[in-house]
Design a protein around this motif. Structure first.
Motif, short mmCIF file in Angstrom:
data_model
loop_
_atom_site.label_atom_id
_atom_site.label_comp_id
_atom_site.label_asym_id
_atom_site.label_seq_id
_atom_site.Cartn_x
_atom_site.Cartn_y
_atom_site.Cartn_z
N ASP A 87 119.83 56.95 -22.57
CA ASP A 87 118.37 56.87 -22.69
C ASP A 87 117.99 55.39 -22.68
N LYS A 110 115.52 53.65 -21.68
CA LYS A 110 114.16 53.21 -21.97
C LYS A 110 113.72 53.58 -23.38
N SER A 127 117.33 56.56 -16.07
CA SER A 127 116.64 55.80 -15.02
C SER A 127 117.34 55.97 -13.68
N THR A 134 108.06 58.94 -19.33
CA THR A 134 108.83 57.71 -19.55
C THR A 134 109.67 57.33 -18.35
N TYR A 135 110.27 58.33 -17.71
CA TYR A 135 111.21 58.05 -16.63
C TYR A 135 110.70 58.46 -15.24
#
Length: 334
Positions: A58, A60, A264, A294-295
């Motif tokens: 993860d 980010k 990502s 977020t991604y």
């Protein structure tokens, strides 16, 4: 927070765990088809069967830092500094990989939490500097009602005995039951989870709608937690590197085929993914909406499973990616 420790779904981040050999690629036993394109224009990455899972990093920081941390009755900690000294030593020896192995020993190999905890203390050479510091003082270490907590409580107890304390372990139940017993001194210590405890105490003290004080940064989370714990009559020790958080996993075969190690990476090469998770995942900000926002991950389909069946669904090629616990014993390398 964690699905094993709370009724609300929240999720986790974990370091990449590349584990073992893979099974036959392809959702139907053949090569995964990445030629079709999704609505985003990226290749549609079909599920790929495999015996081993890889937790994608993860990178980010979508998830909060649920590192294992000792929670100790403040009066007991003040009266007996050796308690925190010993438990901080446990924290220094515990990481996620070791936690996975501990859970495997109990949940899969069917050893008892007591024998696994005692062996860990011996193998990691955890011993108090002063074996007489406890002077026979009686302590009670509490555990929540799931196996990981029981094993961690046994580790705490075995370590404290090296300092000369007399220690009993009691399985209590959920956080609503055991935290008041830490506050009033019925329990001396419990293994806790930094982000979950911080937000739990914050909601208790500042209202259910209080803004979360946890983040993906464990140091910042513990800084926020410390005064909340003190206000509740609890002293927290040093956090371990071990995290029991929700994470997202693909098969090792899928990760190799698409050369991904982070979320990502996945978002850059794959669209039209099939996501497996609990029924509430599409509505939770740390699950499907978080992955999308977020991604920028794109999902063609969501499949709902009981939490314990998600990993198997990914392994057998029913979904490309699924929600798992970062400390799940089935992630062990052997």
């Amino acid at each position: 927070m964690n699905t094993r420790r709370t009724t609300a779904l929240s999720l986790l981040a974990a370091a990449t765990l590349v584990l073992g050999a893979c099974g036959t690629p392809g959702s139907g036993g053949g090569e995964a088809d990445s030629q079709a394109t999704s609505t985003s224009g990226l290749a549609t990455c079909d599920p790929v069967k495999g015996d081993k899972l890889v937790v994608l990093e993860d990178d980010k920081g979508l998830q909060n830092a649920d590192n294992i941390i000792p929670a100790v009755n403040k009066a007991a900690a003040d009266a007996n500094p050796a308690i925190l000294q010993v438990l901080d030593e446990v924290s220094s020896k515990l990481d996620t990989e070791k936690l996975i192995e501990l859970n495997k020993a109990v949940d899969i190999d069917r050893q008892t939490s007591s024998e696994v905890g005692g062996k860990f203390v011996t193998d990691e050479d955890i011993a108090a500097d002063d074996p007489s510091a406890g002077n026979g003082t009686s302590l009670v270490v509490g555990a929540a009602n799931f196996s990981e907590s029981a094993t961690l409580a046994e580790i705490y107890a075995a370590a404290l005995r090296t300092a000369g304390f007399t220690v009993e372990v009691r399985t209590i139940g959920n956080r609503e039951l055991y935290l008041p017993q830490i506050t009033d001194g019925t329990l001396t210590a419990v293994p806790e989870y930094a982000a979950t405890l911080a937000d739990f105490l914050n909601a208790q003290q500042n209202g259910a709608d209080a803004k979360s004080v946890a983040s993906d940064d464990v140091d910042a989370t513990v800084t926020a937690l410390t005064p909340l714990a003190e206000a509740a009559g609890i002293t927290v020790g040093k956090p371990s590197a071990a995290q029991d958080q929700n994470a997202f996993a693909v098969t090792e075969a899928f990760a190799k085929e698409h050369d991904v190690t982070t979320l990502s990476d996945l978002a850059k090469v794959c669209g039209g993914l099939v996501l497996a998770g609990p029924a509430e995942c599409p509505d939770r900000p740390f699950c499907q909406p978080g992955l999308e926002d977020t991604y920028g991950l794109e999902f063609a389909e969501f499949k709902s499973y009981d939490f314990g069946l998600i990993g198997q669904a990914v392994r057998q090629g029913d979904a490309a990616i699924g929600l798992v616990l970062s400390s799940d014993g089935s992630l062990a390398s052997d």
